[in-house]
Scaffold this motif. Structure first.
Motif, PDB file in Angstrom:
ATOM      1  N   MET A  56       0.812  -1.218   0.000  1.00  0.00           N
ATOM      2  CA  MET A  56       0.000   0.000   0.000  1.00  0.00           C
ATOM      3  C   MET A  56       0.850   1.275   0.000  1.00  0.00           C
ATOM      4  O   MET A  56       0.407   2.310  -0.505  1.00  0.00           O
ATOM      5  N   THR A  57       2.046   1.211   0.546  1.00  0.00           N
ATOM      6  CA  THR A  57       2.910   2.399   0.615  1.00  0.00           C
ATOM      7  C   THR A  57       4.055   2.358  -0.394  1.00  0.00           C
ATOM      8  O   THR A  57       4.930   3.214  -0.367  1.00  0.00           O
ATOM      9  N   ASN A  58       4.050   1.342  -1.261  1.00  0.00           N
ATOM     10  CA  ASN A  58       5.112   1.150  -2.250  1.00  0.00           C
ATOM     11  C   ASN A  58       6.491   1.021  -1.605  1.00  0.00           C
ATOM     12  O   ASN A  58       7.489   1.472  -2.158  1.00  0.00           O
ATOM     13  N   ALA A  59       6.543   0.391  -0.443  1.00  0.00           N
ATOM     14  CA  ALA A  59       7.807   0.156   0.263  1.00  0.00           C
ATOM     15  C   ALA A  59       8.270  -1.265  -0.084  1.00  0.00           C
ATOM     16  O   ALA A  59       8.107  -2.194   0.701  1.00  0.00           O
ATOM     17  N   TRP A  60       8.862  -1.417  -1.251  1.00  0.00           N
ATOM     18  CA  TRP A  60       9.194  -2.752  -1.754  1.00  0.00           C
ATOM     19  C   TRP A  60      10.258  -3.479  -0.932  1.00  0.00           C
ATOM     20  O   TRP A  60      10.193  -4.710  -0.827  1.00  0.00           O
ATOM     21  N   PRO A  61      11.206  -2.797  -0.300  1.00  0.00           N
ATOM     22  CA  PRO A  61      12.105  -3.529   0.601  1.00  0.00           C
ATOM     23  C   PRO A  61      11.351  -4.159   1.787  1.00  0.00           C
ATOM     24  O   PRO A  61      11.680  -5.257   2.226  1.00  0.00           O
ATOM     25  N   VAL A  62      10.331  -3.468   2.271  1.00  0.00           N
ATOM     26  CA  VAL A  62       9.494  -4.016   3.349  1.00  0.00           C
ATOM     27  C   VAL A  62       8.752  -5.250   2.848  1.00  0.00           C
ATOM     28  O   VAL A  62       8.688  -6.279   3.541  1.00  0.00           O
ATOM     29  N   VAL A  63       8.225  -5.172   1.645  1.00  0.00           N
ATOM     30  CA  VAL A  63       7.511  -6.305   1.052  1.00  0.00           C
ATOM     31  C   VAL A  63       8.453  -7.493   0.888  1.00  0.00           C
ATOM     32  O   VAL A  63       8.128  -8.621   1.276  1.00  0.00           O
ATOM     33  N   GLY A  64       9.627  -7.258   0.333  1.00  0.00           N
ATOM     34  CA  GLY A  64      10.575  -8.350   0.084  1.00  0.00           C
ATOM     35  C   GLY A  64      11.025  -9.044   1.356  1.00  0.00           C
ATOM     36  O   GLY A  64      10.956 -10.282   1.454  1.00  0.00           O
ATOM     37  N   ALA A  65      11.474  -8.276   2.323  1.00  0.00           N
ATOM     38  CA  ALA A  65      11.967  -8.871   3.565  1.00  0.00           C
ATOM     39  C   ALA A  65      10.860  -9.609   4.304  1.00  0.00           C
ATOM     40  O   ALA A  65      11.067 -10.724   4.818  1.00  0.00           O
ATOM     41  N   ASN A  66       9.685  -9.027   4.349  1.00  0.00           N
ATOM     42  CA  ASN A  66       8.594  -9.664   5.077  1.00  0.00           C
ATOM     43  C   ASN A  66       8.015 -10.862   4.343  1.00  0.00           C
ATOM     44  O   ASN A  66       7.484 -11.768   4.973  1.00  0.00           O
ATOM     45  N   THR A  67       8.145 -10.892   3.024  1.00  0.00           N
ATOM     46  CA  THR A  67       7.723 -12.073   2.271  1.00  0.00           C
ATOM     47  C   THR A  67       8.623 -13.265   2.612  1.00  0.00           C
ATOM     48  O   THR A  67       8.135 -14.381   2.832  1.00  0.00           O
ATOM     49  N   VAL A  68       9.921 -13.025   2.688  1.00  0.00           N
ATOM     50  CA  VAL A  68      10.847 -14.092   3.083  1.00  0.00           C
ATOM     51  C   VAL A  68      10.540 -14.546   4.510  1.00  0.00           C
ATOM     52  O   VAL A  68      10.454 -15.753   4.793  1.00  0.00           O
ATOM     53  N   CYS A  69      10.351 -13.600   5.421  1.00  0.00           N
ATOM     54  CA  CYS A  69      10.047 -13.945   6.812  1.00  0.00           C
ATOM     55  C   CYS A  69       8.723 -14.694   6.930  1.00  0.00           C
ATOM     56  O   CYS A  69       8.605 -15.638   7.715  1.00  0.00           O
ATOM     57  N   LEU A  70       7.728 -14.288   6.140  1.00  0.00           N
ATOM     58  CA  LEU A  70       6.445 -14.989   6.129  1.00  0.00           C
ATOM     59  C   LEU A  70       6.635 -16.436   5.691  1.00  0.00           C
ATOM     60  O   LEU A  70       6.103 -17.359   6.309  1.00  0.00           O
ATOM     61  N   GLY A  71       7.403 -16.638   4.634  1.00  0.00           N
ATOM     62  CA  GLY A  71       7.646 -17.998   4.157  1.00  0.00           C
ATOM     63  C   GLY A  71       8.354 -18.862   5.191  1.00  0.00           C
ATOM     64  O   GLY A  71       7.978 -20.020   5.406  1.00  0.00           O
ATOM     65  N   LEU A  72       9.349 -18.293   5.857  1.00  0.00           N
ATOM     66  CA  LEU A  72      10.094 -19.064   6.851  1.00  0.00           C
ATOM     67  C   LEU A  72       9.250 -19.361   8.088  1.00  0.00           C
ATOM     68  O   LEU A  72       9.266 -20.484   8.610  1.00  0.00           O
ATOM     69  N   SER A  73       8.500 -18.381   8.557  1.00  0.00           N
ATOM     70  CA  SER A  73       7.677 -18.631   9.741  1.00  0.00           C
ATOM     71  C   SER A  73       6.508 -19.565   9.397  1.00  0.00           C
ATOM     72  O   SER A  73       6.113 -20.395  10.222  1.00  0.00           O
ATOM     73  N   ALA A  74       5.987 -19.471   8.188  1.00  0.00           N
ATOM     74  CA  ALA A  74       4.950 -20.401   7.753  1.00  0.00           C
ATOM     75  C   ALA A  74       5.511 -21.821   7.657  1.00  0.00           C
ATOM     76  O   ALA A  74       4.806 -22.794   7.953  1.00  0.00           O
ATOM     77  N   THR A  75       6.773 -21.951   7.281  1.00  0.00           N
ATOM     78  CA  THR A  75       7.426 -23.264   7.245  1.00  0.00           C
ATOM     79  C   THR A  75       7.430 -23.884   8.634  1.00  0.00           C
ATOM     80  O   THR A  75       7.169 -25.086   8.787  1.00  0.00           O
ATOM     81  N   ILE A  76       7.696 -23.084   9.636  1.00  0.00           N
ATOM     82  CA  ILE A  76       7.679 -23.595  11.008  1.00  0.00           C
ATOM     83  C   ILE A  76       6.272 -24.062  11.379  1.00  0.00           C
ATOM     84  O   ILE A  76       6.107 -25.123  11.997  1.00  0.00           O
ATOM     85  N   LEU A  77       5.247 -23.309  10.992  1.00  0.00           N
ATOM     86  CA  LEU A  77       3.877 -23.748  11.266  1.00  0.00           C
ATOM     87  C   LEU A  77       3.559 -25.064  10.562  1.00  0.00           C
ATOM     88  O   LEU A  77       2.927 -25.947  11.141  1.00  0.00           O
ATOM     89  N   VAL A  78       3.983 -25.198   9.319  1.00  0.00           N
ATOM     90  CA  VAL A  78       3.741 -26.438   8.568  1.00  0.00           C
ATOM     91  C   VAL A  78       4.460 -27.607   9.245  1.00  0.00           C
ATOM     92  O   VAL A  78       3.886 -28.693   9.400  1.00  0.00           O
ATOM     93  N   LEU A  79       5.710 -27.388   9.658  1.00  0.00           N
ATOM     94  CA  LEU A  79       6.449 -28.455  10.345  1.00  0.00           C
ATOM     95  C   LEU A  79       5.794 -28.807  11.679  1.00  0.00           C
ATOM     96  O   LEU A  79       5.735 -29.979  12.059  1.00  0.00           O
ATOM     97  N   LYS A  80       5.287 -27.814  12.387  1.00  0.00           N
ATOM     98  CA  LYS A  80       4.570 -28.063  13.642  1.00  0.00           C
ATOM     99  C   LYS A  80       3.382 -28.967  13.370  1.00  0.00           C
ATOM    100  O   LYS A  80       3.158 -29.952  14.072  1.00  0.00           O
ATOM    101  N   TRP A  81       2.616 -28.647  12.346  1.00  0.00           N
ATOM    102  CA  TRP A  81       1.455 -29.463  11.992  1.00  0.00           C
ATOM    103  C   TRP A  81       1.882 -30.856  11.549  1.00  0.00           C
ATOM    104  O   TRP A  81       1.328 -31.854  11.982  1.00  0.00           O
ATOM    105  N   ARG A  82       2.905 -30.908  10.694  1.00  0.00           N
ATOM    106  CA  ARG A  82       3.347 -32.196  10.143  1.00  0.00           C
ATOM    107  C   ARG A  82       3.836 -33.151  11.228  1.00  0.00           C
ATOM    108  O   ARG A  82       3.443 -34.322  11.257  1.00  0.00           O
ATOM    109  N   PHE A  83       4.671 -32.658  12.123  1.00  0.00           N
ATOM    110  CA  PHE A  83       5.227 -33.552  13.126  1.00  0.00           C
ATOM    111  C   PHE A  83       4.256 -33.801  14.277  1.00  0.00           C
ATOM    112  O   PHE A  83       4.377 -34.806  14.971  1.00  0.00           O
TER     113      PHE A  83
END
Length: 91
Positions: A56-83
């Motif tokens: 919304m603010t065209n802050a693409w570095p914020v988008v990029g960094a948080n997209t990576v963090c979202l993917g990594l933290s979502a991976t932890i949630l998936v592993l929590k569910w899987r195991f």
């Protein structure tokens, strides 16, 4: 590159790499019982909101960094569910 850019880059790198040790530990031990489901659910929600803010603010570095963090933290949630599925007793 300004001092603010250097600080922001350092913060983004720290944020992104902070999830890797937890992912590796869960994967090696095949156990995520000590991971807080609520904490990671809130974390994933926060990263999704940061991405929306960045778009919304065209802050693409914020988008990029948080997209990576979202993917990594979502991976932890998936592993929590899987195991946790493997640990559940058969009915």
């Amino acid at each position: 590159m300004s001092i603010a850019d250097v600080v922001g880059t350092g913060a983004a790198l720290c944020s992104m790499t902070s999830f890797v040790p937890q992912i590796l530990k869960i994967w090696r031990e095949r156990d995520a019982t000590s991971v807080s489901l609520r904490m990671y659910a809130v974390t994933v929600t926060g990263f999704a909101l940061w991405i929306a803010y960045g778009v919304m603010t065209n802050a693409w570095p914020v988008v990029g960094a948080n997209t990576v963090c979202l993917g990594l933290s979502a991976t932890i949630l998936v592993l929590k569910w899987r195991f946790s599925q493997r640990a559940a007793p058969a009915a």
